[in-house]
Design a protein around this motif. Structure first.
Motif, PDB file in Angstrom:
ATOM      1  N   SER A  92       0.856  -1.183   0.000  1.00 50.83           N
ATOM      2  CA  SER A  92       0.000   0.000   0.000  1.00 50.83           C
ATOM      3  C   SER A  92       0.892   1.231   0.000  1.00 50.83           C
ATOM      4  CB  SER A  92      -0.900   0.039   1.237  1.00 50.83           C
ATOM      5  OG  SER A  92      -1.836  -1.022   1.232  1.00 50.83           O
ATOM      6  N   GLY A  93       0.353   2.335  -0.543  1.00 45.17           N
ATOM      7  CA  GLY A  93       1.152   3.540  -0.624  1.00 45.17           C
ATOM      8  C   GLY A  93       2.262   3.365  -1.649  1.00 45.17           C
ATOM      9  N   LEU A  94       2.708   4.470  -2.232  1.00 41.82           N
ATOM     10  CA  LEU A  94       3.792   4.411  -3.207  1.00 41.82           C
ATOM     11  C   LEU A  94       4.471   5.771  -3.238  1.00 41.82           C
ATOM     12  CD1 LEU A  94       5.059   2.410  -5.262  1.00 41.82           C
ATOM     13  CD2 LEU A  94       3.652   3.497  -7.027  1.00 41.82           C
ATOM     14  N   ALA A  95       5.792   5.760  -3.249  1.00 42.27           N
ATOM     15  CA  ALA A  95       6.584   6.976  -3.347  1.00 42.27           C
ATOM     16  C   ALA A  95       7.799   6.667  -4.220  1.00 42.27           C
ATOM     17  CB  ALA A  95       7.013   7.461  -1.968  1.00 42.27           C
ATOM     18  N   ILE A  96       8.481   7.712  -4.641  1.00 45.04           N
ATOM     19  CA  ILE A  96       9.735   7.569  -5.370  1.00 45.04           C
ATOM     20  C   ILE A  96      10.848   8.092  -4.476  1.00 45.04           C
ATOM     21  CG2 ILE A  96      11.074   8.328  -7.355  1.00 45.04           C
ATOM     22  CD1 ILE A  96       8.485   8.384  -8.970  1.00 45.04           C
ATOM     23  N   ASP A 233      -5.619   6.064  -2.159  1.00 48.31           N
ATOM     24  CA  ASP A 233      -4.339   6.738  -1.957  1.00 48.31           C
ATOM     25  C   ASP A 233      -4.470   8.158  -2.488  1.00 48.31           C
ATOM     26  OD1 ASP A 233      -1.778   7.017  -1.003  1.00 48.31           O
ATOM     27  OD2 ASP A 233      -0.790   5.986  -2.659  1.00 48.31           O
ATOM     28  N   ALA A 234      -3.419   8.939  -2.315  1.00 48.48           N
ATOM     29  CA  ALA A 234      -3.391  10.318  -2.806  1.00 48.48           C
ATOM     30  C   ALA A 234      -1.958  10.673  -3.141  1.00 48.48           C
ATOM     31  CB  ALA A 234      -3.961  11.275  -1.760  1.00 48.48           C
ATOM     32  N   ALA A 235      -1.778  11.672  -4.004  1.00 45.07           N
ATOM     33  CA  ALA A 235      -0.429  12.087  -4.396  1.00 45.07           C
ATOM     34  C   ALA A 235      -0.461  13.524  -4.886  1.00 45.07           C
ATOM     35  CB  ALA A 235       0.127  11.162  -5.481  1.00 45.07           C
ATOM     36  N   ARG A 236       0.680  14.202  -4.760  1.00 46.88           N
ATOM     37  CA  ARG A 236       0.874  15.513  -5.342  1.00 46.88           C
ATOM     38  C   ARG A 236       1.447  15.354  -6.752  1.00 46.88           C
ATOM     39  NH1 ARG A 236      -1.595  19.864  -2.833  1.00 46.88           N
ATOM     40  NH2 ARG A 236      -1.339  19.714  -0.581  1.00 46.88           N
ATOM     41  N   ALA A 237       0.906  16.140  -7.693  1.00 48.55           N
ATOM     42  CA  ALA A 237       1.430  16.162  -9.053  1.00 48.55           C
ATOM     43  C   ALA A 237       2.610  17.129  -9.131  1.00 48.55           C
ATOM     44  CB  ALA A 237       0.330  16.573 -10.022  1.00 48.55           C
ATOM     45  N   PRO A 238       3.387  17.098 -10.206  1.00 52.08           N
ATOM     46  CA  PRO A 238       4.530  18.016 -10.325  1.00 52.08           C
ATOM     47  C   PRO A 238       4.164  19.491 -10.218  1.00 52.08           C
ATOM     48  CG  PRO A 238       4.737  16.244 -11.920  1.00 52.08           C
ATOM     49  CD  PRO A 238       3.381  16.089 -11.289  1.00 52.08           C
ATOM     50  N   ASP A 239       2.925  19.866 -10.542  1.00 52.59           N
ATOM     51  CA  ASP A 239       2.522  21.268 -10.431  1.00 52.59           C
ATOM     52  C   ASP A 239       1.952  21.615  -9.054  1.00 52.59           C
ATOM     53  OD1 ASP A 239       0.067  20.042 -10.484  1.00 52.59           O
ATOM     54  OD2 ASP A 239      -0.777  21.266 -12.095  1.00 52.59           O
ATOM     55  N   GLY A 240       1.990  20.668  -8.124  1.00 55.09           N
ATOM     56  CA  GLY A 240       1.525  20.922  -6.767  1.00 55.09           C
ATOM     57  C   GLY A 240       0.080  20.555  -6.506  1.00 55.09           C
ATOM     58  N   THR A 241      -0.690  20.253  -7.554  1.00 57.68           N
ATOM     59  CA  THR A 241      -2.082  19.860  -7.335  1.00 57.68           C
ATOM     60  C   THR A 241      -2.144  18.482  -6.678  1.00 57.68           C
ATOM     61  OG1 THR A 241      -2.201  18.963  -9.589  1.00 57.68           O
ATOM     62  CG2 THR A 241      -2.971  21.228  -9.255  1.00 57.68           C
ATOM     63  N   TYR A 284      -5.805  -1.323  -6.815  1.00 56.20           N
ATOM     64  CA  TYR A 284      -4.757  -0.314  -6.695  1.00 56.20           C
ATOM     65  C   TYR A 284      -4.812   0.333  -5.316  1.00 56.20           C
ATOM     66  CZ  TYR A 284      -4.356  -0.483 -11.832  1.00 56.20           C
ATOM     67  OH  TYR A 284      -4.180  -0.874 -13.133  1.00 56.20           O
ATOM     68  N   GLU A 285      -3.663   0.350  -4.623  1.00 59.01           N
ATOM     69  CA  GLU A 285      -3.604   0.961  -3.291  1.00 59.01           C
ATOM     70  C   GLU A 285      -2.437   1.919  -3.144  1.00 59.01           C
ATOM     71  OE1 GLU A 285      -4.273  -0.744   0.355  1.00 59.01           O
ATOM     72  OE2 GLU A 285      -6.345  -1.223  -0.126  1.00 59.01           O
ATOM     73  N   GLY A 286      -1.662   2.127  -4.202  1.00 64.17           N
ATOM     74  CA  GLY A 286      -0.554   3.066  -4.129  1.00 64.17           C
ATOM     75  C   GLY A 286      -0.470   3.877  -5.407  1.00 64.17           C
ATOM     76  N   MET A 287      -0.119   5.175  -5.275  1.00 62.77           N
ATOM     77  CA  MET A 287      -0.016   6.054  -6.441  1.00 62.77           C
ATOM     78  C   MET A 287       1.051   7.114  -6.188  1.00 62.77           C
ATOM     79  SD  MET A 287      -2.966   8.433  -8.267  1.00 62.77           S
ATOM     80  CE  MET A 287      -3.263   9.493  -6.835  1.00 62.77           C
ATOM     81  N   VAL A 288       1.862   7.370  -7.199  1.00 56.57           N
ATOM     82  CA  VAL A 288       2.800   8.485  -7.178  1.00 56.57           C
ATOM     83  C   VAL A 288       2.817   9.071  -8.588  1.00 56.57           C
ATOM     84  CG1 VAL A 288       4.845   7.057  -7.726  1.00 56.57           C
ATOM     85  CG2 VAL A 288       5.121   9.213  -6.473  1.00 56.57           C
ATOM     86  N   ILE A 289       3.027  10.391  -8.685  1.00 58.14           N
ATOM     87  CA  ILE A 289       2.968  11.091  -9.972  1.00 58.14           C
ATOM     88  C   ILE A 289       4.328  11.728 -10.229  1.00 58.14           C
ATOM     89  CG2 ILE A 289       1.689  12.753 -11.380  1.00 58.14           C
ATOM     90  CD1 ILE A 289      -0.534  12.627  -9.231  1.00 58.14           C
ATOM     91  N   ALA A 290       4.911  11.445 -11.385  1.00 59.04           N
ATOM     92  CA  ALA A 290       6.237  11.940 -11.726  1.00 59.04           C
ATOM     93  C   ALA A 290       6.176  12.718 -13.040  1.00 59.04           C
ATOM     94  CB  ALA A 290       7.218  10.777 -11.850  1.00 59.04           C
ATOM     95  N   TRP A 297       2.792  14.115 -17.404  1.00 59.27           N
ATOM     96  CA  TRP A 297       2.956  13.406 -16.142  1.00 59.27           C
ATOM     97  C   TRP A 297       2.850  11.903 -16.383  1.00 59.27           C
ATOM     98  CZ3 TRP A 297      -1.474  16.382 -13.230  1.00 59.27           C
ATOM     99  CH2 TRP A 297      -1.122  17.734 -13.106  1.00 59.27           C
ATOM    100  N   ARG A 298       3.478  11.172 -15.475  1.00 59.36           N
ATOM    101  CA  ARG A 298       3.299   9.715 -15.441  1.00 59.36           C
ATOM    102  C   ARG A 298       2.746   9.325 -14.075  1.00 59.36           C
ATOM    103  NH1 ARG A 298       7.386   5.646 -18.163  1.00 59.36           N
ATOM    104  NH2 ARG A 298       6.082   6.416 -19.882  1.00 59.36           N
ATOM    105  N   PHE A 299       1.574   8.679 -14.088  1.00 58.10           N
ATOM    106  CA  PHE A 299       0.964   8.134 -12.874  1.00 58.10           C
ATOM    107  C   PHE A 299       1.455   6.698 -12.713  1.00 58.10           C
ATOM    108  CE2 PHE A 299      -1.764  11.594 -14.003  1.00 58.10           C
ATOM    109  CZ  PHE A 299      -2.389  12.026 -12.834  1.00 58.10           C
ATOM    110  N   TRP A 300       2.157   6.434 -11.621  1.00 57.79           N
ATOM    111  CA  TRP A 300       2.567   5.075 -11.278  1.00 57.79           C
ATOM    112  C   TRP A 300       1.599   4.531 -10.236  1.00 57.79           C
ATOM    113  CZ3 TRP A 300       6.249   2.375 -13.787  1.00 57.79           C
ATOM    114  CH2 TRP A 300       7.222   3.075 -14.500  1.00 57.79           C
ATOM    115  N   LEU A 301       1.097   3.324 -10.467  1.00 60.49           N
ATOM    116  CA  LEU A 301       0.136   2.687  -9.570  1.00 60.49           C
ATOM    117  C   LEU A 301       0.621   1.296  -9.189  1.00 60.49           C
ATOM    118  CD1 LEU A 301      -3.103   3.504 -11.618  1.00 60.49           C
ATOM    119  CD2 LEU A 301      -2.207   4.813  -9.686  1.00 60.49           C
TER     120      LEU A 301
END
Length: 328
Positions: A92-96, A233-241, A284-290, A297-301
């Motif tokens: 669960s959860g995902l980060a880079i 899950d939740a994540a910040r996009a590169p533009d801060g949203t 899906y339980e993890g998301m990070v946006i790069a 953007w690329r959404f990783w799940l």
């Protein structure tokens, strides 16, 4: 042929059943729903898992195809991941973190793993050194989200069952702080599911899709959320949203989507939800946006296999081009 090899009269009842099933298209949907509900029945106690030493193992990566979902998200890749360690599961959860992905597990593990493009992918696994209860049981170490501390002190891990946030150092060798979330109306298995940085604090999301909690130096403050879905899950996009990973369950299995988070007065709501490509029981339980090179953007799940037989840990890359970013 019928004259030489007549059917046995024993086949007649079977024919009747075949016709009844063909006339009942709801049957398959009910079967899927039963599997989904069984998957989500609260597991009060999983078997104890003993403390294991840190370990690095080979990460097996197998490309798979997914059905295309309507909307602007383009599938850039999908891979089933496996590794020879019991901690690689229930993610669960995902980060880079640098060049690697970082996830936590519902039995108190922390996993760093290479992207599928690595020449020899590896996964590094360790147990969280401390937490809201004994290691090895879902009820005490059910980690659901991981997010970088906005003040650079390490990583926050969110736990449900025992609703709390724990701050660990960069290498997850020691715990530095704990925040208990007092929510007696939350079900034990329906607590904190996501967290994102918010100024110098955290914005935390309940799985029920109706509540957010801001945790900062000035204390813990709640606000409403109108999602209409569960939050995964939740994540910040590169533009801060901020973006939410959403989930709902029904006769067709688990349906999921992503949507932007929008301020609405003193609370929040979601914008337009985009459906995600997946099989019926993928969760899906993890998301990070790069950011993507060249824009977009690329959404990783990543999916949670729930420690279930024949379930899978799936890593998916979905691309959104820069022109569509503005049309949230």
């Amino acid at each position: 042929m019928q004259g030489h090899m007549p059917d046995s009269p024993l086949n007649e009842p079977e024919r009747g059943l075949q016709h009844s099933f063909m006339k009942s298209p709801v049957f398959n949907s009910l079967a899927v729903l039963g599997v989904v509900l069984a998957t989500y029945i609260q597991i009060r106690e999983l078997p104890d898992r003993r403390l294991l030493p840190p370990k690095e193992v080979a990460l097996n990566v197998r490309p798979v195809e997914l059905p295309v979902a309507p909307g602007p998200l383009r599938i850039a890749g999908a891979w089933v991941l496996t590794a020879d360690d019991p901690r690689f599961g229930g993610l669960s959860g995902l980060a880079i973190d640098g060049t690697r992905f970082l996830a936590v597990s519902d039995l108190g593990g922390v996993v760093r793993f290479d992207p599928p493009s690595a020449s020899r992918p590896l996964a590094s696994l360790a147990d969280l050194p401390a937490g809201p209860g004994p290691l090895g049981r879902k009820t005490s170490r059910d980690a659901e989200a991981v997010v970088r501390d906005p003040r650079g002190r390490g990583w926050w891990v969110a736990y449900e069952q025992r609703h709390s946030l724990w701050l660990y150092d960069d290498d997850f060798r020691r715990a530095q702080a704990e925040v208990t979330i007092e929510k007696p109306d939350w079900w034990s298995n329906r607590g904190i599911e996501a967290a994102i940085p918010d100024s110098e604090g955290l914005l935390v999301f309940a799985e029920n899709g109706r509540e957010t909690i801001r945790v900062g130096a000035d204390g813990v403050h709640g606000a409403s959320l109108e999602a209409g879905w569960d939050v995964a899950d939740a994540a910040r996009a590169p533009d801060g949203t901020a973006w939410l990973l959403l989930r709902t369950k029904g006769r067709q299995g688990i349906t999921q989507a992503i949507a932007p988070l929008i301020q609405a007065g003193k609370g929040y709501r979601i914008g337009r939800a985009w459906p995600l490509p997946k099989a019926a029981l993928d969760n899906y339980e993890g998301m990070v946006i790069a950011p993507k090179p060249g824009g977009g953007w690329r959404f990783w799940l990543v999916t949670d296999d729930g420690h279930r037989f024949r379930a899978r840990t799936l890593l998916v890359a979905l691309d959104l081009d820069s022109r569509k970013n503005a049309r949230r």
